[in-house]
Design a protein around this motif. Structure first.
Motif, PDB file in Angstrom:
ATOM      1  N   TRP A 269      -0.218 -12.267   4.975  1.00 16.42           N
ATOM      2  CA  TRP A 269      -0.224 -12.346   6.439  1.00 16.42           C
ATOM      3  C   TRP A 269       0.475 -13.618   6.868  1.00 16.42           C
ATOM      4  N   PRO A 270       1.340 -13.563   7.893  1.00 12.61           N
ATOM      5  CA  PRO A 270       1.720 -12.387   8.697  1.00 12.61           C
ATOM      6  C   PRO A 270       2.860 -11.589   8.096  1.00 12.61           C
ATOM      7  N   GLY A 271       3.326 -11.971   6.917  1.00 15.60           N
ATOM      8  CA  GLY A 271       4.494 -11.335   6.334  1.00 15.60           C
ATOM      9  C   GLY A 271       5.759 -11.882   6.976  1.00 15.60           C
ATOM     10  N   THR A 272       6.912 -11.426   6.487  1.00 15.26           N
ATOM     11  CA  THR A 272       8.196 -11.827   7.064  1.00 15.26           C
ATOM     12  C   THR A 272       8.993 -10.584   7.419  1.00 15.26           C
ATOM     13  N   ARG A 273       9.677 -10.655   8.559  1.00 11.22           N
ATOM     14  CA  ARG A 273      10.395  -9.489   9.083  1.00 11.22           C
ATOM     15  C   ARG A 273      11.849  -9.852   9.397  1.00 11.22           C
ATOM     16  N   LEU A 289      17.345  -1.383  12.194  1.00 12.39           N
ATOM     17  CA  LEU A 289      16.125  -1.224  11.395  1.00 12.39           C
ATOM     18  C   LEU A 289      15.332  -2.525  11.394  1.00 12.39           C
ATOM     19  N   GLU A 290      14.021  -2.390  11.547  1.00 15.25           N
ATOM     20  CA  GLU A 290      13.139  -3.542  11.363  1.00 15.25           C
ATOM     21  C   GLU A 290      12.478  -3.418   9.999  1.00 15.25           C
ATOM     22  N   LEU A 291      12.712  -4.408   9.156  1.00 16.09           N
ATOM     23  CA  LEU A 291      12.200  -4.378   7.792  1.00 16.09           C
ATOM     24  C   LEU A 291      11.187  -5.496   7.589  1.00 16.09           C
ATOM     25  N   LYS A 292      10.170  -5.196   6.814  1.00 11.31           N
ATOM     26  CA  LYS A 292       9.299  -6.251   6.316  1.00 11.31           C
ATOM     27  C   LYS A 292       9.843  -6.657   4.951  1.00 11.31           C
ATOM     28  N   ILE A 293      10.144  -7.925   4.792  1.00 12.23           N
ATOM     29  CA  ILE A 293      10.709  -8.433   3.543  1.00 12.23           C
ATOM     30  C   ILE A 293       9.558  -8.882   2.644  1.00 12.23           C
ATOM     31  N   ILE A 294       9.415  -8.228   1.501  1.00 16.98           N
ATOM     32  CA  ILE A 294       8.236  -8.445   0.654  1.00 16.98           C
ATOM     33  C   ILE A 294       8.493  -9.437  -0.475  1.00 16.98           C
ATOM     34  N   GLN A 335       9.705  -3.051   3.162  1.00 14.86           N
ATOM     35  CA  GLN A 335       8.779  -2.065   3.706  1.00 14.86           C
ATOM     36  C   GLN A 335       9.219  -1.708   5.127  1.00 14.86           C
ATOM     37  N   LEU A 336       9.437  -0.430   5.356  1.00 20.70           N
ATOM     38  CA  LEU A 336       9.726   0.060   6.703  1.00 20.70           C
ATOM     39  C   LEU A 336       8.416   0.269   7.456  1.00 20.70           C
ATOM     40  N   PRO A 337       8.433   0.190   8.793  1.00 23.17           N
ATOM     41  CA  PRO A 337       7.194   0.372   9.563  1.00 23.17           C
ATOM     42  C   PRO A 337       6.500   1.686   9.221  1.00 23.17           C
ATOM     43  N   GLY A 338       5.207   1.602   8.899  1.00 19.91           N
ATOM     44  CA  GLY A 338       4.421   2.790   8.598  1.00 19.91           C
ATOM     45  C   GLY A 338       4.652   3.377   7.223  1.00 19.91           C
ATOM     46  N   LYS A 340       5.355   2.802   2.757  1.00 20.19           N
ATOM     47  CA  LYS A 340       4.921   2.005   1.623  1.00 20.19           C
ATOM     48  C   LYS A 340       6.011   1.018   1.217  1.00 20.19           C
ATOM     49  N   VAL A 341       5.598  -0.007   0.488  1.00 24.15           N
ATOM     50  CA  VAL A 341       6.552  -0.955  -0.082  1.00 24.15           C
ATOM     51  C   VAL A 341       7.396  -0.240  -1.131  1.00 24.15           C
ATOM     52  N   VAL A 342       8.718  -0.458  -1.070  1.00 25.13           N
ATOM     53  CA  VAL A 342       9.627   0.156  -2.051  1.00 25.13           C
ATOM     54  C   VAL A 342      10.553  -0.920  -2.603  1.00 25.13           C
ATOM     55  N   ASN A 343      11.085  -0.675  -3.795  1.00 26.64           N
ATOM     56  CA  ASN A 343      12.054  -1.616  -4.343  1.00 26.64           C
ATOM     57  C   ASN A 343      13.424  -1.384  -3.721  1.00 26.64           C
ATOM     58  N   ALA A 344      14.334  -2.284  -3.984  1.00 29.75           N
ATOM     59  CA  ALA A 344      15.645  -2.238  -3.341  1.00 29.75           C
ATOM     60  C   ALA A 344      16.424  -0.980  -3.706  1.00 29.75           C
ATOM     61  N   ASP A 345      16.302  -0.537  -4.947  1.00 24.63           N
ATOM     62  CA  ASP A 345      17.039   0.672  -5.359  1.00 24.63           C
ATOM     63  C   ASP A 345      16.550   1.905  -4.602  1.00 24.63           C
ATOM     64  N   ALA A 346      15.233   2.029  -4.441  1.00 26.43           N
ATOM     65  CA  ALA A 346      14.689   3.160  -3.686  1.00 26.43           C
ATOM     66  C   ALA A 346      15.118   3.096  -2.222  1.00 26.43           C
ATOM     67  N   PHE A 347      15.149   1.898  -1.664  1.00 25.63           N
ATOM     68  CA  PHE A 347      15.595   1.732  -0.274  1.00 25.63           C
ATOM     69  C   PHE A 347      17.054   2.134  -0.139  1.00 25.63           C
ATOM     70  N   ARG A 348      17.861   1.736  -1.102  1.00 23.56           N
ATOM     71  CA  ARG A 348      19.289   2.092  -1.061  1.00 23.56           C
ATOM     72  C   ARG A 348      19.484   3.599  -1.136  1.00 23.56           C
ATOM     73  N   ASN A 349      18.720   4.258  -1.984  1.00 27.27           N
ATOM     74  CA  ASN A 349      18.836   5.717  -2.092  1.00 27.27           C
ATOM     75  C   ASN A 349      18.512   6.402  -0.774  1.00 27.27           C
ATOM     76  N   GLY A 350      17.550   5.832  -0.028  1.00 24.22           N
ATOM     77  CA  GLY A 350      17.177   6.418   1.252  1.00 24.22           C
ATOM     78  C   GLY A 350      18.227   6.263   2.336  1.00 24.22           C
ATOM     79  N   LEU A 351      19.188   5.393   2.122  1.00 25.46           N
ATOM     80  CA  LEU A 351      20.241   5.196   3.134  1.00 25.46           C
ATOM     81  C   LEU A 351      21.269   6.320   3.123  1.00 25.46           C
TER      82      LEU A 351
END
Length: 359
Positions: A269-273, A289-294, A335-338, A340-351
C-alpha cells in the motif's frame, strides 16, 4: 474460517472491564502489549512464548489494539490482526482492549487496575497521552523499524526504501510524548537488499525487533536499561511522514533508480501506478491504460539514446520504459484495474501486437 458465533464473541467482548479478570500472578511482572497490524503479531508471539518459559518473571496481562475495522476490500468489519491472533492463542477476550483513543478514561481505568510494570508497543497506531505513559511503573518501550533518530514517524520503512538506503535497522526505545524521540535502549543494524520490498523488510525488522526486546527485557526489569539508554541526537533527526495515495503515481521523467526505489517502498500500500498509451497501428486508435507497477529493476544495459517517440519496448521477461537521465526501468510485473498481477510476457501477449508509448 471462524463461525459467526465466535465472530460475535470477539466483537462484544473486547471492551469488558479488566477488573474481574486481572488476577495476575504475584510472582510475575504484568506486561501490557500494544499493537495492531500483522507485523505486530510477531512481537506478541515473542512475548507470549517467552512468558510461558519456566524461568520467566513476567506475563502478558493484557493486549491493546485498534478497534475492529473494515478489511478485505471493505467487505467485512473484522478485529485487528493482533486481536485475531491473540484470540487464536486462547488469550482471554476480556483482556483485549480496543479503545478508539488511548486517552479514554474507561480504558485508562482498566489499565490502572492491571498495575502494569511495563507497556510494550509495536505499530500500535494510536498516540499515547501523558496520562497513559504515567501508568506503567517501568515506563513504555517501543519497537521502531529504523535506526533512530533516523526516520522518525509513521512510515520509516517506506521512506528508507524510497531514499535507496543500503542499511537500516530497528530500535528499542523508551516512549516519551514527542514522536519517536525517547532514549534508545538498543538497536540492530540490517543490510538492505536492492530488490527487497517494504512488506518484506518490515516483517524482517519486526522479527529482529522481537529478538531485541526479549534480549533487553531483563535490563528493563532491573532498571539498568534506564541508565544505559542513550538520548537521541536531535541534530541527526530525519522524518518519515505517512505515505499518501497521491504519491503513488510514477513520473518517467525521473531516473529509473528513483522509480525502482519508489516501487519497492510503496509495495503493498498504496502501490505505484502509471499511465501509458496503447497504439493500434492497423486502425490508428489510441487508448490510455492505467497500470499498477508491481515489480521492477533498473536496466543494466548502460546509457541509451532516447528515441523521439518514447516507445516502450520489450525484452524477455520485462517491458522497458525510457526514463530520465538516459536510464531505463524494466517492469517485470504489472496489474490492470480489476485484474490479477501478471508478468511482463503475459501482459505483452494481451496487447495482440499493439504498441506502447510512455505519456
Amino acid at each position: 474460517m471462524h463461525s459467526s458465533s465466535l465472530t460475535l464473541r470477539r466483537f462484544f467482548c473486547f471492551n469488558v472491564s479488566a477488573s474481574a479478570s486481572a488476577s495476575t500472578s504475584s510472582k510475575k511482572k504484568p506486561v501490557v502489549f500494544l499493537g495492531s497490524p500483522q507485523v505486530s503479531a510477531t512481537v506478541l508471539d515473542a512475548l507470549l512464548n517467552s512468558s510461558a518459559s519456566p524461568n520467566s518473571n513476567f506475563e502478558v496481562a493484557a493486549i491493546v489494539t485498534q478497534p475492529p475495522s473494515k478489511r478485505e476490500r471493505g467487505r467485512k468489519v473484522l478485529p485487528s490482526h493482533v486481536a485475531e491472533h491473540a484470540l487464536n492463542w486462547g488469550f482471554p477476550s476480556d483482556l483485549i482492549f480496543t479503545p478508539e483513543r488511548a486517552g479514554e478514561e474507561a480504558f485508562l481505568s482498566n489499565l490502572r487496575d492491571l498495575q502494569p510494570e511495563l507497556c510494550v508497543t509495536a505499530a500500535y497506531g494510536n498516540i499515547l497521552p501523558t496520562k497513559f505513559l504515567k501508568i506503567p511503573l517501568l515506563g513504555t518501550v517501543n519497537i521502531h523499524p529504523s535506526l533512530l533518530p533516523l526516520y522518525r514517524g509513521a512510515a520509516p520503512v517506506q521512506r528508507a526504501l524510497q531514499d535507496g538506503v543500503k542499511e537500516t535497522g530497528v530500535s528499542l526505545a523508551f516512549t516519551v510524548r514527542a514522536l519517536d524521540a525517547g532514549p534508545v535502549i538498543a538497536y540492530e543494524r540490517v543490510e538492505v537488499d536492492d530488490h527487497i520490498k517494504a512488506p518484506d523488510l518490515l516483517e524482517l525488522l519486526f522479527s529482529e525487533g522481537s529478538n531485541l526486546l526479549i534480549r533487553e527485557l531483563p535490563s528493563i526489569f532491573d532498571g539498568s536499561a534506564k541508565e544505559k539508554a542513550q538520548p537521541q541526537d536531535d541534530s541527526k533527526v530525519t522524518l518519515a511522514p505517512k505515505v499518501t495515495p497521491e504519491e503513488s503515481w510514477l513520473s518517467f521523467d525521473q531516473e529509473a533508480l528513483v522509480l525502482h526505489n519508489k516501487v519497492r517502498a510503496f509495495a503493498g500500500w498504496p502501490g505505484t501506478r502509471a499511465k501509458i498509451a496503447v497504439f493500434d497501428e492497423t486502425n490508428g486508435q489510441r487508448e490510455i491504460l492505467e497500470l499498477k507497477i508491481i515489480t521492477t529493476r533498473v536496466s543494466n544495459r548502460g546509457n541509451i539514446q532516447r528515441n523521439e517517440d518514447d516507445d516502450i519496448t520489450f525484452i524477455k521477461g520485462a517491458l522497458v520504459i525510457p526514463c530520465g537521465g538516459c536510464s531505463e526501468l524494466e517492469v517485470l510485473e504489472v496489474q490492470l484495474p480489476g485484474k490479477k498481477v501478471v508478468n511482463a510476457d503475459a501482459f505483452r501477449n494481451g496487447l495482440r501486437g499493439r504498441k506502447l508509448k510512455k505519456l
